[in-house]
Design an enzyme around this catalytic site. Structure first.
Site, PDB file in Angstrom:
ATOM      1  N   CYS A  34       0.839  -1.204   0.000  1.00 53.82           N
ATOM      2  CA  CYS A  34       0.000   0.000   0.000  1.00 53.82           C
ATOM      3  C   CYS A  34       0.874   1.255   0.000  1.00 53.82           C
ATOM      4  O   CYS A  34       1.612   1.496  -0.941  1.00 53.82           O
ATOM      5  CB  CYS A  34      -0.987  -0.049   1.167  1.00 53.82           C
ATOM      6  SG  CYS A  34      -2.285   1.196   1.032  1.00 53.82           S
ATOM      7  N   HIS A  59      -3.854  -4.933   0.141  1.00 49.52           N
ATOM      8  CA  HIS A  59      -3.395  -5.434   1.442  1.00 49.52           C
ATOM      9  C   HIS A  59      -3.416  -6.962   1.462  1.00 49.52           C
ATOM     10  O   HIS A  59      -4.454  -7.548   1.763  1.00 49.52           O
ATOM     11  CB  HIS A  59      -4.278  -4.884   2.564  1.00 49.52           C
ATOM     12  CG  HIS A  59      -4.043  -3.439   2.828  1.00 49.52           C
ATOM     13  ND1 HIS A  59      -3.007  -2.987   3.620  1.00 49.52           N
ATOM     14  CD2 HIS A  59      -4.665  -2.332   2.376  1.00 49.52           C
ATOM     15  CE1 HIS A  59      -3.014  -1.667   3.646  1.00 49.52           C
ATOM     16  NE2 HIS A  59      -4.014  -1.251   2.906  1.00 49.52           N
ATOM     17  N   GLU A 104      -2.293  -8.860   3.623  1.00 53.81           N
ATOM     18  CA  GLU A 104      -2.567  -9.315   4.995  1.00 53.81           C
ATOM     19  C   GLU A 104      -4.059  -9.327   5.302  1.00 53.81           C
ATOM     20  O   GLU A 104      -4.472  -9.865   6.322  1.00 53.81           O
ATOM     21  CB  GLU A 104      -1.789  -8.445   5.996  1.00 53.81           C
ATOM     22  CG  GLU A 104      -2.330  -7.038   6.247  1.00 53.81           C
ATOM     23  CD  GLU A 104      -1.932  -5.987   5.207  1.00 53.81           C
ATOM     24  OE1 GLU A 104      -1.472  -6.373   4.111  1.00 53.81           O
ATOM     25  OE2 GLU A 104      -2.097  -4.785   5.482  1.00 53.81           O
TER      26      GLU A 104
END
Lengths: 195, 252
Positions: free
Chosen positions: A77, A176, A178
């Site tokens: 990001c 993202h 994650e």
């Protein structure tokens, strides 16, 4: 395997660390130059504003350290955006690793920031091993990296932009991983195990 | 293509998931971490946790819960309830929350939205509005979990909050909440059409068709529901299949 997550004032590092834990990888969150330089893999996360983030890197002597890294580095990001040449966010000079500029989404019809799950295509990186064209990732961004020769995945929002960039040992993703379910876990695993 | 988001909401009281009807008569709906993991596996696009007993002495419990949830799920999640300062948010983000939602405290002190957006970025700041349509046909802002009426129109407050830096609006219609008669289409459409940030519609989901309607007719960017998911009246995979067949862009 030593994985370092670079700590700076704009990072939402905890969720990255949890995501690595879920794939069985321990990591340290650090802004210590030596720890970063000695790590096998480095993650440069980020949520926030480009200006203060670059300022923090300068103040903590991390700019040259990051640019000179030889081991695999994954920017996420804002982290990815800071690895580009310049960001329109606060008219900020960035690290200049990827040959791409960061611009603001502007559209009379689309919401800005883009928030949610969007798909990627033209996948051209080992990061995406095991994924298929059109897989979904979670993205939150008002600014985007324009397409460039370093683009290794694209996403459409208003127009096509770089979902991922790659140059030498540097990798960057706008979304993202994650927070991108199984797809994101695959990408993190590829970065840790296959690069 | 950016897809429409389906968001299960977990109202948390004393560490358990609960659900009321029209903001009252609360029932127990299970362990929040188990529900979060289930929804995440089933394809929920995001989760929202609202702590409805967010008193000072309970905040530590909430932080522990946020930590357990963050360690176990791989989709974004928002935490709200009783947040009134930058410090509150710092603690939640450090423990793994991705976004936070503010409601009453932001209304009483709109500077809070500015402060949070400056420190954490707008993408992190969700403004929750509880709204009710009055006899005059206008939608008004309510505070304190729907207990306190204000004289402010919802469209005015939403605009002011976005100008201050709110990155998303979570709009709950008190008229519709818990009724299972569908979302409040008029106010959702009014906000979605006039604001530059995403609008999450909440309150009233009862059937799959209600979701289609709120996306198609009211142009919501996301739709949130609680009890229909908790009690398995609608399961997320079936809902998403339905929406996909109805040509609504969703992540399958």
């Amino acid at each position: 395997m030593k994985v370092a997550i670079i700590k700076y004032n704009a990072g939402n590092v905890q969720s990255v660390q949890y995501a690595l834990q879920r794939i069985g990888v321990s990591s340290v969150v650090t802004d210590d130059a030596e720890t970063i330089q000695k790590a096998d893999k480095i993650i440069f996360p980020g949520v926030g504003h480009a200006g203060p983030a670059m300022q923090y890197l300068h103040q903590n002597g991390l700019v040259k350290i990051i640019v000179d890294l030889k081991q695999p580095v994954l920017g996420i990001c804002l982290g990815m955006q800071l690895m580009c040449t310049h960001s329109a966010e606060g008219d900020t000079s960035c690290l200049g690793i990827f040959d791409s500029e960061i611009r603001l989404f502007e559209s009379p019809v689309c919401k800005v920031p883009q928030v949610g799950w969007n798909n990627m295509y033209d996948l051209k990186s080992v990061l995406f091993t095991g994924l298929i064209e059109g897989d979904f990732v979670y993205t939150v961004n008002s600014y985007y990296a324009a397409l460039s020769k370093d683009t290794v995945a694209k996403t459409d929002y208003i127009f096509p932009y770089s979902a991922a960039l790659q140059k030498n040992n540097f990798y960057g993703v706008q979304f993202h991983p994650e927070k991108s379910g199984i797809t994101g876990e695959t990408i993190l695993k590829n970065f840790i195990q296959n690069i | 293509m950016l897809t429409k988001r389906i968001i299960p909401c977990l109202d948390i009281k004393d560490g358990r998931t609960v659900k009321g009807i029209n903001f009252e008569s609360i029932r127990d709906a299970g362990d929040p971490v188990e529900l979060a993991m289930l929804y995440s596996q089933q394809g929920a696009d995001e989760l929202v946790f609202l702590d409805i007993t967010a008193t000072v002495e309970k905040r530590k419990t909430l932080v522990e819960l946020v930590k357990r949830i963050a360690a176990n799920i791989n989709i974004p999640f928002t935490v709200g309830g009783g947040i009134s300062s930058v410090d509150d948010v710092t603690v939640l983000l450090q423990n793994g929350a991705d976004k936070i939602s503010v409601n009453t405290a932001a209304y009483k002190n709109p500077e809070l939205i500015k402060d949070l957006a400056n420190v954490f970025g707008s993408q992190c700041v969700v403004l929750a509005i509880d709204t009710k349509k009055e006899a005059d046909g206008e939608w008004y802002v309510y505070l304190h979990g729907g207990r306190t009426k204000t004289a402010t129109k919802t469209t005015d407050w939403a605009k002011q909050a976005v100008d201050a830096g709110a990155g998303e609006i979570l709009l709950t219609s008190m008229n519709n909440d818990g009724t299972k008669n569908g979302f409040a289409l008029d106010i959702t459409a009014a906000l979605s059409g006039s604001l530059r940030v995403p609008v999450i519609a909440s309150g009233g989901a009862g059937t799959c068709a209600h979701f289609k309607e709120v996306f198609e007719t009211a142009h919501a960017d996301a739709a949130l529901a609680a009890s229909i998911f908790h009690y398995k009246e609608i399961e997320i995979p079936a809902l998403k299949q339905y929406l996909f067949q109805q040509k609504i862009p969703v992540r399958l």
